[in-house]
Design a protein around this motif. Sequence first.
Motif, mmCIF file in Angstrom:
data_model
loop_
_atom_site.group_PDB
_atom_site.id
_atom_site.type_symbol
_atom_site.label_atom_id
_atom_site.label_comp_id
_atom_site.label_asym_id
_atom_site.label_seq_id
_atom_site.Cartn_x
_atom_site.Cartn_y
_atom_site.Cartn_z
ATOM 1 N N THR A 236 0.937 -1.264 0.026
ATOM 2 C CA THR A 236 0.171 -0.139 0.048
ATOM 3 C C THR A 236 0.917 1.295 -0.067
ATOM 4 O OG1 THR A 236 -1.874 -1.473 1.284
ATOM 5 C CG2 THR A 236 -1.832 1.401 1.427
ATOM 6 N N VAL A 237 0.615 2.192 -0.729
ATOM 7 C CA VAL A 237 1.376 3.339 -0.776
ATOM 8 C C VAL A 237 0.472 4.682 -0.897
ATOM 9 C CG1 VAL A 237 3.334 2.431 -2.250
ATOM 10 C CG2 VAL A 237 1.488 3.636 -3.363
ATOM 11 N N ALA A 238 0.884 5.566 -0.326
ATOM 12 C CA ALA A 238 -0.082 6.808 -0.214
ATOM 13 C C ALA A 238 0.946 8.214 -0.606
ATOM 14 C CB ALA A 238 -0.318 7.119 1.390
ATOM 15 N N ARG A 239 0.186 9.005 -0.904
ATOM 16 C CA ARG A 239 0.927 10.152 -1.554
ATOM 17 C C ARG A 239 1.629 10.875 -0.271
ATOM 18 N NH1 ARG A 239 -1.938 14.452 0.984
ATOM 19 N NH2 ARG A 239 -4.123 14.215 1.231
ATOM 20 N N SER A 240 2.704 11.707 -0.517
ATOM 21 C CA SER A 240 3.392 12.030 0.497
ATOM 22 C C SER A 240 2.735 13.116 1.433
ATOM 23 C CB SER A 240 4.474 12.714 0.021
ATOM 24 O OG SER A 240 5.507 13.494 1.039
ATOM 25 N N GLY A 241 2.610 12.823 2.794
ATOM 26 C CA GLY A 241 1.885 13.658 3.892
ATOM 27 C C GLY A 241 0.663 13.162 4.008
ATOM 28 N N PHE A 242 0.103 12.186 3.495
ATOM 29 C CA PHE A 242 -1.347 11.972 3.680
ATOM 30 C C PHE A 242 -1.517 11.036 4.955
ATOM 31 C CE2 PHE A 242 -4.367 8.405 3.622
ATOM 32 C CZ PHE A 242 -5.674 8.973 3.225
ATOM 33 N N GLY A 250 -4.838 6.855 8.203
ATOM 34 C CA GLY A 250 -3.441 6.205 8.216
ATOM 35 C C GLY A 250 -3.422 4.912 9.059
ATOM 36 N N ARG A 251 -3.961 5.022 10.072
ATOM 37 C CA ARG A 251 -4.106 3.835 10.902
ATOM 38 C C ARG A 251 -4.627 2.427 10.193
ATOM 39 N NH1 ARG A 251 -3.428 3.111 16.763
ATOM 40 N NH2 ARG A 251 -4.123 1.238 17.464
ATOM 41 N N LEU A 252 -5.727 2.848 9.511
ATOM 42 C CA LEU A 252 -6.471 1.787 8.949
ATOM 43 C C LEU A 252 -5.748 1.307 7.910
ATOM 44 C CD1 LEU A 252 -9.218 0.327 8.088
ATOM 45 C CD2 LEU A 252 -9.735 2.473 6.671
ATOM 46 N N PHE A 253 -5.253 2.122 6.902
ATOM 47 C CA PHE A 253 -4.222 1.583 5.794
ATOM 48 C C PHE A 253 -3.046 0.783 6.395
ATOM 49 C CE2 PHE A 253 -7.283 4.660 3.314
ATOM 50 C CZ PHE A 253 -7.604 3.546 2.403
ATOM 51 N N LYS A 294 -8.803 -6.875 13.062
ATOM 52 C CA LYS A 294 -7.187 -6.511 13.070
ATOM 53 C C LYS A 294 -7.284 -5.138 12.374
ATOM 54 C CE LYS A 294 -2.597 -7.766 11.068
ATOM 55 N NZ LYS A 294 -2.708 -6.972 9.718
ATOM 56 N N TRP A 295 -7.901 -5.110 11.132
ATOM 57 C CA TRP A 295 -8.218 -3.636 10.311
ATOM 58 C C TRP A 295 -8.538 -2.409 11.215
ATOM 59 C CZ3 TRP A 295 -10.700 -4.509 4.956
ATOM 60 C CH2 TRP A 295 -10.285 -5.485 4.252
ATOM 61 N N LEU A 296 -9.501 -2.715 12.110
ATOM 62 C CA LEU A 296 -10.109 -1.765 12.632
ATOM 63 C C LEU A 296 -9.720 -1.362 14.271
ATOM 64 C CD1 LEU A 296 -13.496 -2.377 11.023
ATOM 65 C CD2 LEU A 296 -12.232 -0.180 10.712
ATOM 66 N N ASP A 297 -8.616 -2.047 14.620
ATOM 67 C CA ASP A 297 -8.224 -1.689 15.929
ATOM 68 C C ASP A 297 -7.921 -0.340 15.925
ATOM 69 O OD1 ASP A 297 -7.187 -2.254 18.639
ATOM 70 O OD2 ASP A 297 -5.112 -2.670 17.564
#
Length: 318
Positions: A236-242, A250-253, A294-297
């Motif tokens: 999984t990658v995210a734009r810089s700063g997201f 961020g925690r979810l991903f 696990k995803w939603l902890d």
Amino acid sequence: MRTIKLALLLLMSSGVLMSAASHAAATDEKDCTAVHMAAPGWTDIEATNAMAGVVLRALGYQQTVQNLSVPITYEGLRKGQIDVFLGNWMPAQAPLVKPFMDAHAFDVVQANLTGAKFTLAVPDYVAAAGVHTFADLTQYAARFGGKIYGIEPGAPANQNIKKMIADKAFGLGDWHVVESSETGMLTQVSRAVREKQWIVFLAWEPHLMNTEFHLTYLSGGDAYFGPNYGGATVNTVARSGFMAQCKNLGRLFRQMTFSVDIENQMIASVLRGKVNADAAARKMLSANPAMLEKWLDGVTTISGASGLQAVRASIGAQ
């Protein structure tokens, strides 16, 4: 009296600061309500995007998915037009993403899938006739028509094949890549299999092709696809700063991971079972409560309520 006035001033200042902080938080939350994602037309990423979408909507976010080629996706991340991409296949995409990584255009969030593979394959009857490695291809060039069937133009895997041909590796210097969509490539494979024709093509797992066709992955392409039959990790990658801007997302991903088996089941439901992707995603999430937990902890809804309870209610899980 002065003490009382000072206390009142401090209280008022505190109230102003709290109001400003609340306003800033609300502004940040507003900026994060829409999550822009990308889909390169691959069924595995469509499956993971669908599962992510069910969760995001249940939490109160708006997911938009744009159909973009892989190079345009990374350009979108660089420009801040795409927030998250679930399809960073490595090492296959390494040459493509290096300039973007050097420019700090995106952040690698985490590996969302391990145990994947991505390399060339042939139908089993071709393998039975003697084609098991990349080096075996050249002696049967006429039967293959000197063609390797790839996916959409610009795809990193296609570039790997083109580099292999340019390097004249395995005696394939006069071969060429037939570029098409994933669907177009697999239509060609299906036709070849039906007529018992020879064909070599890009194959990967997870994907329905592994059960639809009796195929054999070719060995020996480590220099272009990596070891272990193009053994891959999908990030999984995210734009810089997201991740810093949208901490709840961020925690979810960071916690959102998949498995080859789950993705294969999702893909089979959609392609073979003709089930709507959203419905298939809801069923898959409901059937895997431990994964969902696990995803939603520690993840909340956009209003601060329990994320797990909200998603369970949305998909009808207990």
